[in-house]
Design a protein around this motif. Sequence first.
Motif, PDB file in Angstrom:
ATOM      1  N   VAL A   5      44.441  40.830  38.901  1.00  0.00           N
ATOM      2  CA  VAL A   5      44.192  40.863  37.457  1.00  0.00           C
ATOM      3  C   VAL A   5      45.518  40.558  36.776  1.00  0.00           C
ATOM      4  O   VAL A   5      46.539  41.199  37.068  1.00  0.00           O
ATOM      5  CB  VAL A   5      43.640  42.228  37.012  1.00  0.00           C
ATOM      6  N   VAL A   6      45.512  39.584  35.878  1.00  0.00           N
ATOM      7  CA  VAL A   6      46.761  39.095  35.295  1.00  0.00           C
ATOM      8  C   VAL A   6      46.670  39.086  33.780  1.00  0.00           C
ATOM      9  O   VAL A   6      45.584  39.106  33.189  1.00  0.00           O
ATOM     10  CB  VAL A   6      47.088  37.671  35.799  1.00  0.00           C
ATOM     11  N   THR A   7      47.828  39.054  33.165  1.00  0.00           N
ATOM     12  CA  THR A   7      47.922  38.816  31.729  1.00  0.00           C
ATOM     13  C   THR A   7      47.996  37.315  31.501  1.00  0.00           C
ATOM     14  O   THR A   7      48.099  36.529  32.451  1.00  0.00           O
ATOM     15  CB  THR A   7      49.155  39.520  31.157  1.00  0.00           C
ATOM     16  N   ARG A   8      48.003  36.898  30.288  1.00  0.00           N
ATOM     17  CA  ARG A   8      47.928  35.464  29.986  1.00  0.00           C
ATOM     18  C   ARG A   8      49.034  34.625  30.611  1.00  0.00           C
ATOM     19  O   ARG A   8      48.784  33.552  31.124  1.00  0.00           O
ATOM     20  CB  ARG A   8      47.907  35.273  28.469  1.00  0.00           C
ATOM     21  N   PRO A   9      50.301  35.083  30.618  1.00  0.00           N
ATOM     22  CA  PRO A   9      51.326  34.245  31.272  1.00  0.00           C
ATOM     23  C   PRO A   9      51.168  34.191  32.791  1.00  0.00           C
ATOM     24  O   PRO A   9      51.960  33.527  33.460  1.00  0.00           O
ATOM     25  CB  PRO A   9      52.641  34.929  30.877  1.00  0.00           C
ATOM     26  N   GLY A  10      50.172  34.885  33.347  1.00  0.00           N
ATOM     27  CA  GLY A  10      49.985  34.878  34.788  1.00  0.00           C
ATOM     28  C   GLY A  10      50.678  36.013  35.504  1.00  0.00           C
ATOM     29  O   GLY A  10      50.721  36.021  36.738  1.00  0.00           O
ATOM     30  N   LYS A  11      51.211  36.985  34.767  1.00  0.00           N
ATOM     31  CA  LYS A  11      51.890  38.116  35.387  1.00  0.00           C
ATOM     32  C   LYS A  11      50.861  39.132  35.875  1.00  0.00           C
ATOM     33  O   LYS A  11      49.895  39.429  35.185  1.00  0.00           O
ATOM     34  CB  LYS A  11      52.848  38.771  34.388  1.00  0.00           C
ATOM     35  N   ILE A  12      51.099  39.653  37.054  1.00  0.00           N
ATOM     36  CA  ILE A  12      50.144  40.563  37.654  1.00  0.00           C
ATOM     37  C   ILE A  12      50.174  41.918  36.952  1.00  0.00           C
ATOM     38  O   ILE A  12      51.245  42.446  36.620  1.00  0.00           O
ATOM     39  CB  ILE A  12      50.415  40.732  39.166  1.00  0.00           C
ATOM     40  N   CYS A  13      48.996  42.482  36.727  1.00  0.00           N
ATOM     41  CA  CYS A  13      48.902  43.827  36.156  1.00  0.00           C
ATOM     42  C   CYS A  13      47.927  44.695  36.931  1.00  0.00           C
ATOM     43  O   CYS A  13      47.683  45.847  36.569  1.00  0.00           O
ATOM     44  CB  CYS A  13      48.487  43.759  34.683  1.00  0.00           C
ATOM     45  N   GLY A  14      47.341  44.171  38.036  1.00  0.00           N
ATOM     46  CA  GLY A  14      46.429  44.973  38.832  1.00  0.00           C
ATOM     47  C   GLY A  14      45.703  44.143  39.869  1.00  0.00           C
ATOM     48  O   GLY A  14      45.920  42.926  40.006  1.00  0.00           O
ATOM     49  N   LEU A  15      44.819  44.795  40.620  1.00  0.00           N
ATOM     50  CA  LEU A  15      44.017  44.147  41.648  1.00  0.00           C
ATOM     51  C   LEU A  15      42.654  44.823  41.677  1.00  0.00           C
ATOM     52  O   LEU A  15      42.564  46.052  41.673  1.00  0.00           O
ATOM     53  CB  LEU A  15      44.690  44.267  43.025  1.00  0.00           C
ATOM     54  N   ILE A  16      41.586  44.033  41.704  1.00  0.00           N
ATOM     55  CA  ILE A  16      40.240  44.588  41.740  1.00  0.00           C
ATOM     56  C   ILE A  16      39.474  43.949  42.894  1.00  0.00           C
ATOM     57  O   ILE A  16      39.687  42.773  43.227  1.00  0.00           O
ATOM     58  CB  ILE A  16      39.507  44.375  40.403  1.00  0.00           C
ATOM     59  N   LEU A  17      38.589  44.726  43.514  1.00  0.00           N
ATOM     60  CA  LEU A  17      37.857  44.280  44.683  1.00  0.00           C
ATOM     61  C   LEU A  17      36.491  43.744  44.304  1.00  0.00           C
ATOM     62  O   LEU A  17      35.916  44.115  43.283  1.00  0.00           O
ATOM     63  CB  LEU A  17      37.700  45.438  45.677  1.00  0.00           C
ATOM     64  N   ARG A  18      35.969  42.894  45.157  1.00  0.00           N
ATOM     65  CA  ARG A  18      34.629  42.360  44.956  1.00  0.00           C
ATOM     66  C   ARG A  18      33.600  43.479  44.911  1.00  0.00           C
ATOM     67  O   ARG A  18      32.683  43.463  44.078  1.00  0.00           O
ATOM     68  CB  ARG A  18      34.286  41.391  46.084  1.00  0.00           C
ATOM     69  N   SER A  19      33.713  44.454  45.798  1.00  0.00           N
ATOM     70  CA  SER A  19      32.750  45.558  45.821  1.00  0.00           C
ATOM     71  C   SER A  19      32.753  46.325  44.502  1.00  0.00           C
ATOM     72  O   SER A  19      31.694  46.757  44.021  1.00  0.00           O
ATOM     73  CB  SER A  19      33.066  46.503  46.981  1.00  0.00           C
ATOM     74  N   GLN A  20      33.926  46.502  43.906  1.00  0.00           N
ATOM     75  CA  GLN A  20      33.988  47.182  42.615  1.00  0.00           C
ATOM     76  C   GLN A  20      33.311  46.359  41.518  1.00  0.00           C
ATOM     77  O   GLN A  20      32.578  46.901  40.686  1.00  0.00           O
ATOM     78  CB  GLN A  20      35.450  47.450  42.246  1.00  0.00           C
ATOM     79  N   LEU A  21      33.529  45.054  41.523  1.00  0.00           N
ATOM     80  CA  LEU A  21      32.901  44.200  40.520  1.00  0.00           C
ATOM     81  C   LEU A  21      31.379  44.214  40.656  1.00  0.00           C
ATOM     82  O   LEU A  21      30.653  44.202  39.655  1.00  0.00           O
ATOM     83  CB  LEU A  21      33.425  42.772  40.654  1.00  0.00           C
ATOM     84  N   ILE A  22      30.885  44.244  41.887  1.00  0.00           N
ATOM     85  CA  ILE A  22      29.435  44.267  42.103  1.00  0.00           C
ATOM     86  C   ILE A  22      28.830  45.555  41.557  1.00  0.00           C
ATOM     87  O   ILE A  22      27.769  45.550  40.927  1.00  0.00           O
ATOM     88  CB  ILE A  22      29.129  44.086  43.598  1.00  0.00           C
ATOM     89  N   VAL A  23      29.509  46.684  41.779  1.00  0.00           N
ATOM     90  CA  VAL A  23      29.015  47.949  41.235  1.00  0.00           C
ATOM     91  C   VAL A  23      29.030  47.920  39.706  1.00  0.00           C
ATOM     92  O   VAL A  23      28.100  48.403  39.048  1.00  0.00           O
ATOM     93  CB  VAL A  23      29.849  49.126  41.776  1.00  0.00           C
TER      94      VAL A  23
END
Length: 786
Positions: free
Chosen positions: A649-667
């Motif tokens: 998960v990134v902000t507009r300039p492409g800087k990382i601010c997190g990570l999310i998993l496919r399983s979490q998105l499906i839930v």
Amino acid sequence: MANITKKVSWSSRGDEPAPAGEGTPLLNGAGGAARSYSRQFSGSGIFQIGRLSTVDLEEDPAPEEESAISRPKEIPHNEKLLSLKYESLDYDNSENQLFLEEERRMSYMGFRCLEISRWVVCALIGILTGLIACFIDIVVENLAGLKYKVIKESILSVAEVCDPHRSQAATVNATWILHNLLLMFRYREPIAAGSGIPQIKCYLNGVKIPRVVRLKTLVVKVCGVICSVAGGLAVGKEGPMIHSGAVVAAGVSQGRSTSLKKDFKIFEYFRRDTEKRDFVSAGAAAGVSAAFGAPVGGVLFSLEEGASFWNQMLTWRIFFASMISTFTLNFFLSIYHNKTGELSNPGLINFGRFDSDYNLYEIPLFICMGALGEDGLDCNHPARFSSTRYIHRPCLQVMEAMLVAAVTATVSFAMIYFSDDCQPLGEDQAENYPLQLFCADGEYNSMATAFFNTPERSVRSLFHNPPGSYNPPTLGVFTLTYFFLACWTYGLTVSAGVFIPSLLIGAAWGRLFGIMLAHITPYGSIWADPGKYALIGAAAQLGGIVRMTLSLTVILVEATGNVTYGFPIMLVLMTAKIVGDYFVEGLYDIHIKLQSVPFLHWEAPATSHALTAREVMSSPVTCFNRVEKVGTIVDVLSNTSTNHNGFPVVTRPGKICGLILRSQLIVLLKHKVFVERTRSRLNQRKLQLKDFRDAYPRFPPIQSIHVSQDERECMMDLTEFMNPTPYTVTQETSLPRVFKLFRALGLRHLVVVDSENRVVGLVTRKDLARYHLGKHGLEELQLAQT
């Protein structure tokens, strides 16, 4: 976000450059030729960073869902390939806002209750594993006893009317074959074949093996090993106990059964890969403990062969589960044998206590036997040509198993029939050797001692029978015959362990070695005890096949009850491993390679410091914004060419601010956690960790989730659910450092960033596993769908 199709093409010409911006040189081999590869991709998307992305599939779909997902055409397994079909497990907890809020709300007493729950789960694992071992032992003994009784009566009935030595042998052989074939019918479950130890090693290493810890697998495993052993195959029932204990642990720790669709509403906190892994380690140790009566050896087995994580409290809990398993088996077997409270059956196999000593000058002989255990009789080489690689139709696999059962019965009968090794039958041997077979009255057939007993009893007789109980030709012929039968049998799709056949083969040639020493050396009949050399030969043979050192030393010491043999057994096992590793890998490692599993060893390959994260990583990476459009998320997850499991998960300039998993998105999609703009305010449904735990481990596929056209226009705020502190490395980090970080922390995704903290790549298990040390230096495996 890019929809990526990954293709790896090879070029062995060192002067052929990779396409600009798409490839990197790998490493010069021993011959000086540089190997390069080019990565080609196509796609278009909303947000893409870097170069080419790796593929890491999500939770395997249920059988009824597999047809809904298009998969590339599979190719046969090959040890030179790395399979893309295997997923990784998330052994690193996602410390998102939901997780932190739950942990902060929990009181000290709540944490204490959780710790007590872990001990309760370990106790249940030990009890259930011990009960399963008890059930297997009792059923095998009764079925084997019934079969031997029928064959004995057949022999005696023929002997009453015919010459017992030469007449109607075909009738007896047909009876033996028939009983073996009747026990070969079984329900097929591919993952239940073999001992299951390679699969459990992979699971604890962080690889998701489909159906490996399911209830159906346990039932088929238990029934299969009973039929295999009682059916006369050259297998043992101890190895599958490790797999059985792991399945029990995986089920009990979750407090529910997804196969039976039954939820007991307990142990919900443990419904995640991290906790499940620890309990599976305890289950594997409990299985070893129940099999050999070696609780300490069980703990060391989990540490040496499987565990990807270890600490002091985990050691205590695993040891507790192992002790409970041994005690449970011991207690219930004492009841079964009408000796309640007499705890003399700590494991499925009892070698008996060794009271003989060894001399200092015998140690070089023991070391030579350790080298012979690998070079002389090693079934690791035939394992590469196992029939399971070529026979895939279920009916043919069943027919092959029945063929092997018939051949085993025929060969065993022929060996007994033509053997003239008849020994006097003592009063204390009447129970162990009930058949004189084709010997005179008052004698028993020593060949039948090895072939006409369960393998465990045969091993014990080779260890403890007095000198003169076996003639050298009997031992030599038995060793060669049983070796080839064991190699053939281990390649079948049946539940089978390799521990006891290996011990039996080693004990036979070890006893033969001791007999030869007694004949060719001065005073050899005094110090060259055949039983002692049978033990050393058994250790050498088993060590040469499985390449275990520390845990196997302790297992054999505990099983024999004589700690003085610890030193020679240790030397033998170390010698067998050193010599064996020079020629070929261990049996379990060979099977893992043949299945093309992305297995990570403890250390990165030697000479890999020349590689950095920039050359190892895959890119471009499919990323999401902190607040993303629902339609975009659905499109990315639905695209079959974007099978990624982790999304930075990134902000507009492409800087990382997190990570999310496919399983979490499906839930989140399943529960419609969408953001709607109503009067300039954001309304969002509140989720808890319980919603994610209820979906674990079989998360629904994206195809089963319906999102309307209006909902596609909504937004999804990922801030609360993403991991805001994912592990990252810079592009210049060396491969060994990346490997150590990835392996030690049990990661599934490692984000690579530049100096501005912008995402440039992603490292997954397959990116690291494809590098290995070959005969000509560092080599790279080809990625393929196998």
